[in-house]
Design an enzyme around this catalytic site. Sequence first.
Site, short mmCIF file in Angstrom:
data_model
loop_
_atom_site.label_atom_id
_atom_site.label_comp_id
_atom_site.label_asym_id
_atom_site.label_seq_id
_atom_site.Cartn_x
_atom_site.Cartn_y
_atom_site.Cartn_z
N MET A 150 1.00 -1.34 0.08
CA MET A 150 0.03 -0.07 0.06
C MET A 150 1.05 1.27 0.17
O MET A 150 2.10 1.16 0.16
CB MET A 150 -0.91 -0.04 1.20
CG MET A 150 -1.97 -1.22 1.29
SD MET A 150 -2.96 -1.42 2.49
CE MET A 150 -4.12 0.06 2.23
N HIS A 151 0.15 2.29 -0.13
CA HIS A 151 0.87 3.67 -0.08
C HIS A 151 1.78 4.12 -1.10
O HIS A 151 2.15 5.59 -1.00
CB HIS A 151 1.62 3.97 1.40
CG HIS A 151 0.72 3.28 2.50
ND1 HIS A 151 -0.25 4.13 2.72
CD2 HIS A 151 1.04 2.50 3.42
CE1 HIS A 151 -0.97 3.44 3.97
NE2 HIS A 151 -0.04 2.45 4.26
N ASP A 186 -2.69 -4.69 0.22
CA ASP A 186 -2.35 -5.98 0.90
C ASP A 186 -3.05 -6.44 2.27
O ASP A 186 -3.39 -7.54 2.36
CB ASP A 186 -0.85 -6.36 0.90
CG ASP A 186 -0.12 -5.15 1.62
OD1 ASP A 186 -0.72 -4.38 2.43
OD2 ASP A 186 1.02 -5.23 1.57
#
Length: 509
Positions: A81-82, A241
């Site tokens: 992520m991110h 995830d």
Amino acid sequence: MAYFLGIDVGTSGTKTLLMDVRGKVLAAANGEHTVSTPHPAWSEQDPQQWWSATVKAVKAVIAKAGIDGRQIAGVGLSGQMHGLVLLGGDDKPLRPAIIWNDQRTAGEAAEIEKKAGGKAALIKMVGNVAMTSFTLTKLLWVRKHEPKVYERVRHMLLPKDYVRLRLTGEYAGDVSDMSGTLMLDQRKRDWSDQCLSLFGIDRSILPPVYESHEVTGKVTAEVARQLGLAVGTPVVGGAGDQPAGAVGNGIVTEGLVSATLGTSGVVFTHSKKYVTDPAGRVQTFCSAVAGEYCMFGCILAAGGSLQWFRNALGQHEVEQAAKAKIDPYELLTREAAKAPVGCEGLFFLPYLTGERTPYADPYARGCWIGMTARTSRRELVRSVMEGATFAMNDALTIFGQRGVRPRQVRLSGGGARSAFWRQLQADIYGTTCGTVRTEEGPAYGVAILAAVGAGAYKSVPEACSAIVKVTRQIKPDAKAKSAYQKFYKQYTRLYPALKGEFAAMRDWA
Ligand code: ADP
């Protein structure tokens, strides 16, 4: 027979998994990628590598399963992520992706919080506090430090969404992953106009946001030929995830919690309603279930604390285990099992690398407190396992304070390999625990989402109740549970008592 393909763009590699409609895994494969560190604490990846790894891993999983790729009826995407992916008008990355664990944006995180009017105001706007991992901090960094790059940005995507673009030609994201950008209004499940105008972000660079099971595009003819898939195979929104892993664990209805005790620990729960923690001690994200939410907390050194014990003080067990050809953790847990519940008041604080949930304190330190002349190795090792589990329990306690009470905790990660640690968790959480088959991780979760998107199931909870089966149940021992309630209370008083001392140790390392 229809099959479903899950693709998980991780940090060290991209994993693919094929399952049938009943959730049986046919095969899994992996394609590797590298991380570059151009400066200390920076962390970047080349998005083209994600695509090459995807091509390799999709071809490999189809070959391993021995099926015709055209029988794949849906594709789901998951990923780290991110991460910030910036594309120009030609869809080429303008610079390497700045990924989740990059630490260059502490200044931007503080600036965001200040400009938003403080922690509480930011939580009200986007559900979370500003941490360096969140995408907005990275976007603002590029605007400030690389203005020439920023000028040329036409599209911003997250890592798995770059792979989606290559598969389908569509720019799209999903609600769960986009919750980690700090730009999503989670109530609306769309971009926050307030946030975009406050930070001057042009909405046209952001993709449309879908629910995780919704079809976001179809595999193009060229890619179908390259990978051996059918032209037009639907690709669903997928999930970050953590939320994707939760689908694989069946954490898609209220009352279910997962406790993943790996090197770090993640405690994750599902909520029908939008609930945030006003102190920002746990994160709230949109869940992979349409219209619903999830909360999670992260304990930095959970299993990592036992690993530290093994490395620093477990030489005896390491040697014995090598002779007996068993895992040293087995010998350590045998030793721990000989100590009494609560170790006669010996506590271990597992903050070896600072702590995220619930204290968000990089200066917190690990320590033992409460030794006596009777303390032996068995108490030392057991207290480490108890301390790590108390830290996991802190996240469960916060969920409870926000009105989300666990009915069952599903255990996974290395710690769940040990019968002793499974029972210890049931006793400390004070709740029935269970295990499910979860080795497959996020790729499995998004293959389930693909099955829902392709119409094989009506909803994500329906798919999970058909596919995800509990393999073991662990009930708390009444006596141990009641003892641990008292020990846990004292545990929660120790960090506040020591916080100032930890801060004073700041310059000593
Ligand atoms: P990672 O989080 O790095 O992917 P794992 O999920 O395998 O790794 O978790 C590793 C941790 O799990 C170890 O640090 C240790 O604390 C714990 N662990 C692994 N195996 C055992 C075992 N047999 N008994 C007790 N703890 C274990």
